[in-house]
Design a protein around this motif. Structure first.
Motif, PDB file in Angstrom:
ATOM      1  N   LYS A   2       0.688  -1.758  -0.044  1.00  0.00           N
ATOM      2  CA  LYS A   2       0.064   0.053   0.294  1.00  0.00           C
ATOM      3  C   LYS A   2       1.071   1.197   0.096  1.00  0.00           C
ATOM      4  CE  LYS A   2      -3.843  -2.008   2.583  1.00  0.00           C
ATOM      5  NZ  LYS A   2      -4.742  -2.011   3.436  1.00  0.00           N
ATOM      6  N   PHE A  30      -8.744   7.118   4.713  1.00  0.00           N
ATOM      7  CA  PHE A  30      -8.489   5.377   3.900  1.00  0.00           C
ATOM      8  C   PHE A  30      -7.633   5.002   4.529  1.00  0.00           C
ATOM      9  CE2 PHE A  30      -7.618  10.251   1.936  1.00  0.00           C
ATOM     10  CZ  PHE A  30      -8.312   9.329   0.509  1.00  0.00           C
ATOM     11  N   GLU A  31      -8.337   4.449   5.635  1.00  0.00           N
ATOM     12  CA  GLU A  31      -7.509   3.488   6.449  1.00  0.00           C
ATOM     13  C   GLU A  31      -7.418   1.725   5.656  1.00  0.00           C
ATOM     14  OE1 GLU A  31     -10.596   2.618   9.915  1.00  0.00           O
ATOM     15  OE2 GLU A  31     -12.329   2.294   8.437  1.00  0.00           O
ATOM     16  N   GLU A  32      -7.897   1.165   4.500  1.00  0.00           N
ATOM     17  CA  GLU A  32      -7.974   0.480   3.915  1.00  0.00           C
ATOM     18  C   GLU A  32      -7.402   0.814   2.663  1.00  0.00           C
ATOM     19  OE1 GLU A  32     -10.751  -2.688   4.064  1.00  0.00           O
ATOM     20  OE2 GLU A  32     -11.261  -2.040   5.791  1.00  0.00           O
ATOM     21  N   ASP A  33      -6.109   1.679   1.730  1.00  0.00           N
ATOM     22  CA  ASP A  33      -5.929   2.120   0.590  1.00  0.00           C
ATOM     23  C   ASP A  33      -4.563   2.284   1.419  1.00  0.00           C
ATOM     24  OD1 ASP A  33      -8.108   2.075  -0.494  1.00  0.00           O
ATOM     25  OD2 ASP A  33      -8.694   3.751  -0.106  1.00  0.00           O
ATOM     26  N   LEU A  34      -4.027   2.814   2.377  1.00  0.00           N
ATOM     27  CA  LEU A  34      -2.746   3.591   2.808  1.00  0.00           C
ATOM     28  C   LEU A  34      -2.121   2.943   3.674  1.00  0.00           C
ATOM     29  CD1 LEU A  34      -3.256   7.447   3.421  1.00  0.00           C
ATOM     30  CD2 LEU A  34      -2.543   6.028   1.384  1.00  0.00           C
ATOM     31  N   ARG A  77      -6.858  10.419  -2.831  1.00  0.00           N
ATOM     32  CA  ARG A  77      -8.431   9.523  -3.695  1.00  0.00           C
ATOM     33  C   ARG A  77      -7.897  10.068  -4.398  1.00  0.00           C
ATOM     34  NH1 ARG A  77     -13.292  10.814  -4.980  1.00  0.00           N
ATOM     35  NH2 ARG A  77     -12.540  12.417  -5.542  1.00  0.00           N
ATOM     36  N   VAL A  80      -3.994   6.798  -4.721  1.00  0.00           N
ATOM     37  CA  VAL A  80      -4.106   5.631  -4.823  1.00  0.00           C
ATOM     38  C   VAL A  80      -6.055   4.893  -4.350  1.00  0.00           C
ATOM     39  CG1 VAL A  80      -2.709   6.581  -2.175  1.00  0.00           C
ATOM     40  CG2 VAL A  80      -5.382   6.362  -2.361  1.00  0.00           C
ATOM     41  N   ASN A  81      -6.868   5.434  -4.627  1.00  0.00           N
ATOM     42  CA  ASN A  81      -7.746   4.252  -5.163  1.00  0.00           C
ATOM     43  C   ASN A  81      -9.060   5.956  -5.759  1.00  0.00           C
ATOM     44  OD1 ASN A  81     -10.422   2.998  -5.371  1.00  0.00           O
ATOM     45  ND2 ASN A  81     -10.231   2.850  -2.755  1.00  0.00           N
ATOM     46  N   LYS A  84     -13.208   5.482  -5.423  1.00  0.00           N
ATOM     47  CA  LYS A  84     -13.643   5.863  -3.908  1.00  0.00           C
ATOM     48  C   LYS A  84     -14.572   6.752  -3.441  1.00  0.00           C
ATOM     49  CE  LYS A  84     -11.975   5.900   1.127  1.00  0.00           C
ATOM     50  NZ  LYS A  84     -12.040   4.229   1.452  1.00  0.00           N
TER      51      LYS A  84
END
Length: 95
Positions: A2, A30-34, A77, A80-81, A84
């Motif tokens: 990540k 962004f707890e799931e993305d970073l 965002r 990274v995603n 989202k």
């Protein structure tokens, strides 16, 4: 692996609290993305920069201002995603 956000801030300017607030907001959103957010004291006075890995997202000196949290979340965002949803942070402000 990540991506990691690094916020480089000027400690002599007293910008640690601003950097810590932005780090908290990014980690919550962004707890799931970073992979994490790193706060790094700058060696150059007046510096406030935000990176995703080695890519500079924002530079206070270049922009002539600090990012607001909504803008920063959108920049992170998009890097990274891109798919989202940021909920209320995605709404356009009228003006």
């Amino acid at each position: 692996m990540k991506p990691v956000v690094t916020i480089t801030y000027c400690p002599k300017c007293g910008w640690l609290l601003r950097a810590a607030y932005m780090a908290q907001e990014l980690l919550t959103t962004f707890e799931e993305d970073l992979g994490g957010v790193t706060l790094k004291p700058a060696e150059i006075a007046g510096s406030y920069q935000v990176f995703v890995d080695d890519f500079m997202l924002f530079d206070r000196k270049r922009e002539g201002r600090f990012p607001d949290i909504k803008e920063l979340k959108q920049l992170v965002r998009d890097r990274v995603n891109p798919g989202k949803s940021l909920g209320h942070s995605d709404r356009k402000t009228e003006g």
